[in-house]
Design a protein around this motif. Structure first.
Motif, PDB file in Angstrom:
ATOM      1  N   LEU A  16       0.823  -1.217   0.000  1.00  0.00           N
ATOM      2  CA  LEU A  16       0.000   0.000   0.000  1.00  0.00           C
ATOM      3  C   LEU A  16       0.855   1.264   0.000  1.00  0.00           C
ATOM      4  CD1 LEU A  16      -2.896  -0.859   2.473  1.00  0.00           C
ATOM      5  CD2 LEU A  16      -3.029  -0.618  -0.004  1.00  0.00           C
ATOM      6  N   ALA A  17       1.971   1.239   0.694  1.00  0.00           N
ATOM      7  CA  ALA A  17       2.782   2.442   0.804  1.00  0.00           C
ATOM      8  C   ALA A  17       3.621   2.713  -0.441  1.00  0.00           C
ATOM      9  CB  ALA A  17       3.702   2.337   2.019  1.00  0.00           C
ATOM     10  N   PHE A  18       4.117   1.662  -1.080  1.00  0.00           N
ATOM     11  CA  PHE A  18       5.072   1.885  -2.155  1.00  0.00           C
ATOM     12  C   PHE A  18       4.588   1.502  -3.545  1.00  0.00           C
ATOM     13  CE2 PHE A  18       7.782   0.821   1.629  1.00  0.00           C
ATOM     14  CZ  PHE A  18       8.135   2.129   1.902  1.00  0.00           C
ATOM     15  N   ALA A  19       3.627   0.591  -3.669  1.00  0.00           N
ATOM     16  CA  ALA A  19       3.275   0.084  -4.994  1.00  0.00           C
ATOM     17  C   ALA A  19       1.939   0.596  -5.519  1.00  0.00           C
ATOM     18  CB  ALA A  19       3.253  -1.440  -4.966  1.00  0.00           C
ATOM     19  N   VAL A  20       1.089   1.090  -4.655  1.00  0.00           N
ATOM     20  CA  VAL A  20      -0.237   1.525  -5.098  1.00  0.00           C
ATOM     21  C   VAL A  20      -0.209   3.028  -5.336  1.00  0.00           C
ATOM     22  CG1 VAL A  20      -2.658   1.713  -4.434  1.00  0.00           C
ATOM     23  CG2 VAL A  20      -1.378  -0.356  -3.880  1.00  0.00           C
ATOM     24  N   ASN A  21      -0.616   3.419  -6.526  1.00  0.00           N
ATOM     25  CA  ASN A  21      -0.689   4.841  -6.879  1.00  0.00           C
ATOM     26  C   ASN A  21      -2.131   5.197  -7.223  1.00  0.00           C
ATOM     27  OD1 ASN A  21       2.083   5.329  -6.605  1.00  0.00           O
ATOM     28  ND2 ASN A  21       2.472   4.512  -8.653  1.00  0.00           N
ATOM     29  N   VAL A  22      -2.943   5.362  -6.192  1.00  0.00           N
ATOM     30  CA  VAL A  22      -4.347   5.690  -6.370  1.00  0.00           C
ATOM     31  C   VAL A  22      -4.645   6.913  -5.526  1.00  0.00           C
ATOM     32  CG1 VAL A  22      -6.711   4.889  -6.031  1.00  0.00           C
ATOM     33  CG2 VAL A  22      -4.964   3.285  -6.754  1.00  0.00           C
ATOM     34  N   THR A  23      -5.384   7.846  -6.101  1.00  0.00           N
ATOM     35  CA  THR A  23      -5.796   9.010  -5.329  1.00  0.00           C
ATOM     36  C   THR A  23      -7.234   8.797  -4.874  1.00  0.00           C
ATOM     37  OG1 THR A  23      -6.463  10.118  -7.365  1.00  0.00           O
ATOM     38  CG2 THR A  23      -4.260  10.597  -6.530  1.00  0.00           C
ATOM     39  N   LEU A  29      -3.799   6.179   1.366  1.00  0.00           N
ATOM     40  CA  LEU A  29      -3.330   4.799   1.363  1.00  0.00           C
ATOM     41  C   LEU A  29      -1.858   4.677   1.748  1.00  0.00           C
ATOM     42  CD1 LEU A  29      -5.162   3.280  -1.735  1.00  0.00           C
ATOM     43  CD2 LEU A  29      -5.706   3.036   0.678  1.00  0.00           C
ATOM     44  N   ASP A  30      -1.068   5.707   1.484  1.00  0.00           N
ATOM     45  CA  ASP A  30       0.327   5.675   1.919  1.00  0.00           C
ATOM     46  C   ASP A  30       0.420   5.650   3.444  1.00  0.00           C
ATOM     47  OD1 ASP A  30       1.223   5.689  -0.672  1.00  0.00           O
ATOM     48  OD2 ASP A  30       1.447   7.878  -0.751  1.00  0.00           O
ATOM     49  N   THR A  31      -0.414   6.455   4.099  1.00  0.00           N
ATOM     50  CA  THR A  31      -0.422   6.486   5.560  1.00  0.00           C
ATOM     51  C   THR A  31      -0.923   5.163   6.128  1.00  0.00           C
ATOM     52  OG1 THR A  31      -0.839   8.855   5.474  1.00  0.00           O
ATOM     53  CG2 THR A  31      -1.251   7.749   7.561  1.00  0.00           C
ATOM     54  N   VAL A  34       1.936   2.693   5.881  1.00  0.00           N
ATOM     55  CA  VAL A  34       2.975   2.911   6.889  1.00  0.00           C
ATOM     56  C   VAL A  34       2.493   2.434   8.262  1.00  0.00           C
ATOM     57  CG1 VAL A  34       4.290   4.687   8.111  1.00  0.00           C
ATOM     58  CG2 VAL A  34       4.086   4.779   5.634  1.00  0.00           C
ATOM     59  N   ILE A  35       1.234   2.693   8.595  1.00  0.00           N
ATOM     60  CA  ILE A  35       0.674   2.239   9.873  1.00  0.00           C
ATOM     61  C   ILE A  35       0.677   0.717   9.934  1.00  0.00           C
ATOM     62  CG2 ILE A  35      -1.451   2.125  11.234  1.00  0.00           C
ATOM     63  CD1 ILE A  35      -1.995   5.021  10.328  1.00  0.00           C
ATOM     64  N   LEU A  36       0.289   0.061   8.855  1.00  0.00           N
ATOM     65  CA  LEU A  36       0.310  -1.409   8.842  1.00  0.00           C
ATOM     66  C   LEU A  36       1.721  -1.960   8.996  1.00  0.00           C
ATOM     67  CD1 LEU A  36      -2.310  -2.337   6.097  1.00  0.00           C
ATOM     68  CD2 LEU A  36      -2.500  -2.620   8.570  1.00  0.00           C
TER      69      LEU A  36
END
Length: 76
Positions: A16-23, A29-31, A34-36
């Motif tokens: 989710l942090a590095f491979a998914v590029n969705v707005t 989703l980056d946050t 990182v939490i996960l």
């Protein structure tokens, strides 16, 4: 939480942090990734600490007890 679940959380968080590029609106989703990853690392560390404290690294030794069949108290 076991070691497997912790590794799964780290992997999903990294995806989710590095491979998914969705707005999206309302959630970053980056946050979430990182939490996960943080929760997964904490779970992994705690699992390893508690696993080592419950034996496994020589904390418990089994001894052999030999009983003499003639060493009994006298019957009354």
């Amino acid at each position: 939480m076991g070691i497997g679940v912790s590794i799964l959380l780290i992997a999903v968080g990294a995806i989710l942090a590095f491979a998914v590029n969705v707005t999206t609106t309302g959630i970053d989703l980056d946050t979430v990734g990182v939490i996960l990853m943080i929760v997964g690392v904490l779970g992994l560390v705690l699992s390893l600490v508690f696993w080592s404290s419950w034996g496994g690294f020589g904390g418990y030794r089994r001894g052999t007890v030999v009983r003499d069949p003639y060493d009994r108290p006298p019957p009354y």
